[in-house]
Design a protein around this motif. Structure first.
Motif, PDB file in Angstrom:
ATOM      1  N   UNK A 181       0.846  -1.179   0.000  1.00  0.00           N
ATOM      2  CA  UNK A 181       0.000   0.000   0.000  1.00  0.00           C
ATOM      3  C   UNK A 181       0.888   1.238   0.000  1.00  0.00           C
ATOM      4  N   UNK A 182       0.596   2.197  -0.874  1.00  0.00           N
ATOM      5  CA  UNK A 182       1.235   3.508  -0.805  1.00  0.00           C
ATOM      6  C   UNK A 182       0.205   4.471  -0.213  1.00  0.00           C
ATOM      7  N   UNK A 195      -3.957  13.720   8.017  1.00  0.00           N
ATOM      8  CA  UNK A 195      -5.037  13.005   7.337  1.00  0.00           C
ATOM      9  C   UNK A 195      -4.450  12.251   6.144  1.00  0.00           C
ATOM     10  N   UNK A 196      -5.243  11.330   5.622  1.00  0.00           N
ATOM     11  CA  UNK A 196      -4.823  10.566   4.460  1.00  0.00           C
ATOM     12  C   UNK A 196      -5.217  11.332   3.205  1.00  0.00           C
ATOM     13  N   UNK A 197      -4.229  11.714   2.421  1.00  0.00           N
ATOM     14  CA  UNK A 197      -4.507  12.439   1.185  1.00  0.00           C
ATOM     15  C   UNK A 197      -4.723  11.497   0.012  1.00  0.00           C
ATOM     16  N   UNK A 198      -4.219  10.281   0.108  1.00  0.00           N
ATOM     17  CA  UNK A 198      -4.383   9.309  -0.964  1.00  0.00           C
ATOM     18  C   UNK A 198      -3.926   7.942  -0.523  1.00  0.00           C
ATOM     19  N   UNK A 199      -4.595   6.911  -1.019  1.00  0.00           N
ATOM     20  CA  UNK A 199      -4.220   5.524  -0.721  1.00  0.00           C
ATOM     21  C   UNK A 199      -4.410   4.697  -1.990  1.00  0.00           C
ATOM     22  N   UNK A 200      -3.400   3.942  -2.363  1.00  0.00           N
ATOM     23  CA  UNK A 200      -3.517   3.000  -3.478  1.00  0.00           C
ATOM     24  C   UNK A 200      -2.859   1.688  -3.078  1.00  0.00           C
ATOM     25  N   UNK A 201      -3.260   0.647  -3.772  1.00  0.00           N
ATOM     26  CA  UNK A 201      -2.675  -0.688  -3.548  1.00  0.00           C
ATOM     27  C   UNK A 201      -1.916  -1.083  -4.804  1.00  0.00           C
ATOM     28  N   UNK A 202      -0.611  -1.223  -4.670  1.00  0.00           N
ATOM     29  CA  UNK A 202       0.207  -1.698  -5.778  1.00  0.00           C
ATOM     30  C   UNK A 202       0.217  -3.218  -5.749  1.00  0.00           C
ATOM     31  N   UNK A 203       0.075  -3.816  -6.913  1.00  0.00           N
ATOM     32  CA  UNK A 203      -0.017  -5.268  -7.016  1.00  0.00           C
ATOM     33  C   UNK A 203       0.917  -5.735  -8.121  1.00  0.00           C
ATOM     34  N   UNK A 204       1.748  -6.706  -7.807  1.00  0.00           N
ATOM     35  CA  UNK A 204       2.691  -7.228  -8.782  1.00  0.00           C
ATOM     36  C   UNK A 204       2.011  -8.011  -9.889  1.00  0.00           C
ATOM     37  N   UNK A 205       2.741  -8.183 -10.986  1.00  0.00           N
ATOM     38  CA  UNK A 205       2.284  -8.971 -12.121  1.00  0.00           C
ATOM     39  C   UNK A 205       3.450  -9.833 -12.606  1.00  0.00           C
ATOM     40  N   UNK A 206       3.170 -10.694 -13.577  1.00  0.00           N
ATOM     41  CA  UNK A 206       4.251 -11.499 -14.148  1.00  0.00           C
ATOM     42  C   UNK A 206       5.308 -10.610 -14.783  1.00  0.00           C
ATOM     43  N   UNK A 207       4.917  -9.434 -15.225  1.00  0.00           N
ATOM     44  CA  UNK A 207       5.860  -8.512 -15.849  1.00  0.00           C
ATOM     45  C   UNK A 207       6.736  -7.819 -14.813  1.00  0.00           C
ATOM     46  N   UNK A 208       6.193  -7.510 -13.629  1.00  0.00           N
ATOM     47  CA  UNK A 208       6.933  -6.728 -12.640  1.00  0.00           C
ATOM     48  C   UNK A 208       7.610  -7.578 -11.574  1.00  0.00           C
ATOM     49  N   UNK A 209       7.167  -8.819 -11.380  1.00  0.00           N
ATOM     50  CA  UNK A 209       7.650  -9.658 -10.290  1.00  0.00           C
ATOM     51  C   UNK A 209       9.180  -9.746 -10.294  1.00  0.00           C
ATOM     52  N   UNK A 210       9.784  -9.739  -9.099  1.00  0.00           N
ATOM     53  CA  UNK A 210       9.175  -9.875  -7.770  1.00  0.00           C
ATOM     54  C   UNK A 210       8.763  -8.537  -7.132  1.00  0.00           C
ATOM     55  N   UNK A 211       8.728  -7.452  -7.935  1.00  0.00           N
ATOM     56  CA  UNK A 211       8.326  -6.152  -7.415  1.00  0.00           C
ATOM     57  C   UNK A 211       6.905  -5.839  -7.871  1.00  0.00           C
ATOM     58  N   UNK A 220      -1.984  -0.843 -10.225  1.00  0.00           N
ATOM     59  CA  UNK A 220      -2.238  -0.057  -9.021  1.00  0.00           C
ATOM     60  C   UNK A 220      -3.735   0.180  -8.909  1.00  0.00           C
ATOM     61  N   UNK A 221      -4.287  -0.185  -7.751  1.00  0.00           N
ATOM     62  CA  UNK A 221      -5.724  -0.066  -7.504  1.00  0.00           C
ATOM     63  C   UNK A 221      -5.992   1.067  -6.533  1.00  0.00           C
ATOM     64  N   UNK A 222      -7.053   1.810  -6.789  1.00  0.00           N
ATOM     65  CA  UNK A 222      -7.494   2.843  -5.862  1.00  0.00           C
ATOM     66  C   UNK A 222      -8.028   2.184  -4.594  1.00  0.00           C
ATOM     67  N   UNK A 223      -7.837   2.841  -3.442  1.00  0.00           N
ATOM     68  CA  UNK A 223      -8.339   2.333  -2.167  1.00  0.00           C
ATOM     69  C   UNK A 223      -9.175   3.422  -1.513  1.00  0.00           C
ATOM     70  N   UNK A 224     -10.396   3.076  -1.126  1.00  0.00           N
ATOM     71  CA  UNK A 224     -11.251   4.029  -0.426  1.00  0.00           C
ATOM     72  C   UNK A 224     -10.638   4.350   0.927  1.00  0.00           C
ATOM     73  N   UNK A 225     -10.414   5.628   1.208  1.00  0.00           N
ATOM     74  CA  UNK A 225      -9.717   6.032   2.430  1.00  0.00           C
ATOM     75  C   UNK A 225     -10.525   5.750   3.687  1.00  0.00           C
ATOM     76  N   UNK A 226     -11.839   5.643   3.573  1.00  0.00           N
ATOM     77  CA  UNK A 226     -12.691   5.382   4.737  1.00  0.00           C
ATOM     78  C   UNK A 226     -12.886   3.901   4.984  1.00  0.00           C
ATOM     79  N   UNK A 227     -13.095   3.127   3.918  1.00  0.00           N
ATOM     80  CA  UNK A 227     -13.466   1.716   4.082  1.00  0.00           C
ATOM     81  C   UNK A 227     -12.338   0.738   3.828  1.00  0.00           C
ATOM     82  N   UNK A 228     -11.295   1.170   3.109  1.00  0.00           N
ATOM     83  CA  UNK A 228     -10.231   0.248   2.751  1.00  0.00           C
ATOM     84  C   UNK A 228     -10.593  -0.678   1.608  1.00  0.00           C
ATOM     85  N   UNK A 229     -11.646  -0.347   0.879  1.00  0.00           N
ATOM     86  CA  UNK A 229     -12.095  -1.204  -0.225  1.00  0.00           C
ATOM     87  C   UNK A 229     -11.396  -0.797  -1.513  1.00  0.00           C
ATOM     88  N   UNK A 230     -10.937  -1.803  -2.268  1.00  0.00           N
ATOM     89  CA  UNK A 230     -10.223  -1.547  -3.510  1.00  0.00           C
ATOM     90  C   UNK A 230     -11.195  -1.281  -4.658  1.00  0.00           C
TER      91      UNK A 230
END
Length: 334
Positions: A181-182, A195-211, A220-230
């Motif tokens: 999470x960034x 306060x939280x100005x932004x939250x995203x979830x970075x997720x690896x792929x076969x192209x980026x692995x192991x990063x 990269x998926x958006x994350x709701x700052x209140x609920x934590x839902x992607x």
């Protein structure tokens, strides 16, 4: 891209990639923090910025939050391993050992280690090391013991840390990368709270692995700052328009609707940490969720990239974020 379009972007402070990411025009460019303005934000933390640019200093700075720190064993310098853990036991002199020998023995014991430069970001030059059945792997590349020890012996100004294990939901999204999470925190001087100005979830792929970095082909998926839902995830591969996903492109795991477990507790703890470092009002946190409501901070960032946030939503649409940048002279006042 036509030269006239490129000049329009430059005149408004944007690199050419922003045209693909944000679909800019005269009606909306002011909603986005530009590339130039993002660079200006690098001085927001003043002299404290060095603590975020240097991972060793950041490790020491976060000592009050030991439960959230990545375990850092030592520093590789001039062919020696300098044990940093002895400093925590009030030892006057830290012990040293041959770098290649210490790392090799520890890797054989633990099975996994991370070697990362003291400075730098974006996952550049990070070595994710594993040991299995007499073979050594660095970023998934097979090494003999001889080539592995030669590699370690050649590293200078590197930290040796544990490899943090992510919890089940992140493993299900993509198991071959640490999916982080960034989180961008801003300290509001007027309200005297962060306060939280932004939250995203970075997720690896076969192209980026192991990063998991966006620039290496991760999503990269958006994350709701209140609920934590992607929300939906985005992948950006250069000149082409970003591709948007509801499910992971390789594993097929559902991204939209997945919720970070124990998000409320994670958010509260991060805000407590940001409040403690109120003297540094602008911090990008990279964290791995390790259990329900628990996390480990991998590193802090003095000048977080903003593309990962703005590819989903303009940062300046949030009035508090806009006021912060205006108050500090990063953007002009409306």
């Amino acid at each position: 891209m036509p030269l006239t379009r490129r000049l329009w972007l430059w005149r408004h402070g944007f690199l050419s990639s922003a045209d693909v990411l944000y679909d800019l025009d005269e009606t909306n460019y002011h909603r986005y923090l530009s590339s130039y303005q993002r660079e200006r934000a690098a001085w927001l933390n003043g002299e404290r910025s060095v603590a975020f640019d240097n991972k060793l200093l950041f490790h020491w700075m976060t000592e009050p939050f030991d439960d959230q720190r990545v375990e850092t064993y030592g520093l590789l310098r001039n062919g020696r391993f300098h044990d940093l853990r002895l400093l925590r036991s009030n030892s006057e002199v830290s012990d040293t050992a041959d770098a290649a020998e210490w790392v090799t023995e520890r890797l054989r014991e633990d099975g996994m280690l991370v070697l990362k430069p003291v400075t730098g970001g974006g996952g550049k030059d990070v070595r994710l090391c594993t040991y299995s059945d007499g073979r050594y792997f660095v970023n998934n590349e097979d090494h003999s013991q001889e080539t592995f020890t030669d590699l370690v012996a050649g590293l200078d100004e590197y930290l040796v840390t544990e490899r943090v294990e992510q919890t089940a939901y992140a493993d299900e999204l993509y198991p071959d990368a640490a999916n982080t999470l960034r989180v961008l925190t801003i300290y509001d001087d007027e309200a005297d709270e962060p306060y939280l100005a932004g939250v995203v979830h970075r997720i690896g792929t076969d192209r980026s692995a192991p990063l998991d970095n966006l620039v290496r082909g991760g999503v990269v998926a958006d994350v709701d700052r209140e609920t934590g839902k992607l929300g939906e995830a985005v992948r950006y591969l250069g000149a082409k328009e970003p591709v948007r996903y509801e499910n992971h492109p390789d594993t097929g795991a559902q991204i939209i609707g997945t919720t970070v477990p124990g998000w409320a507790a994670i958010r509260e703890q991060l805000l407590e940490m940001a409040a403690t470092f109120s003297h540094a009002p602008y911090i990008g946190w990279d964290i791995i969720v390790t259990n329900d409501g628990e996390f480990t901070v991998i590193e802090g960032n003095n000048c977080s990239g903003v593309r990962v946030f703005q590819v989903h939503e303009p940062l300046l649409d949030d009035p508090r974020v806009r006021r912060f940048y205006e108050r500090h002279g990063i953007i002009p006042s409306e």
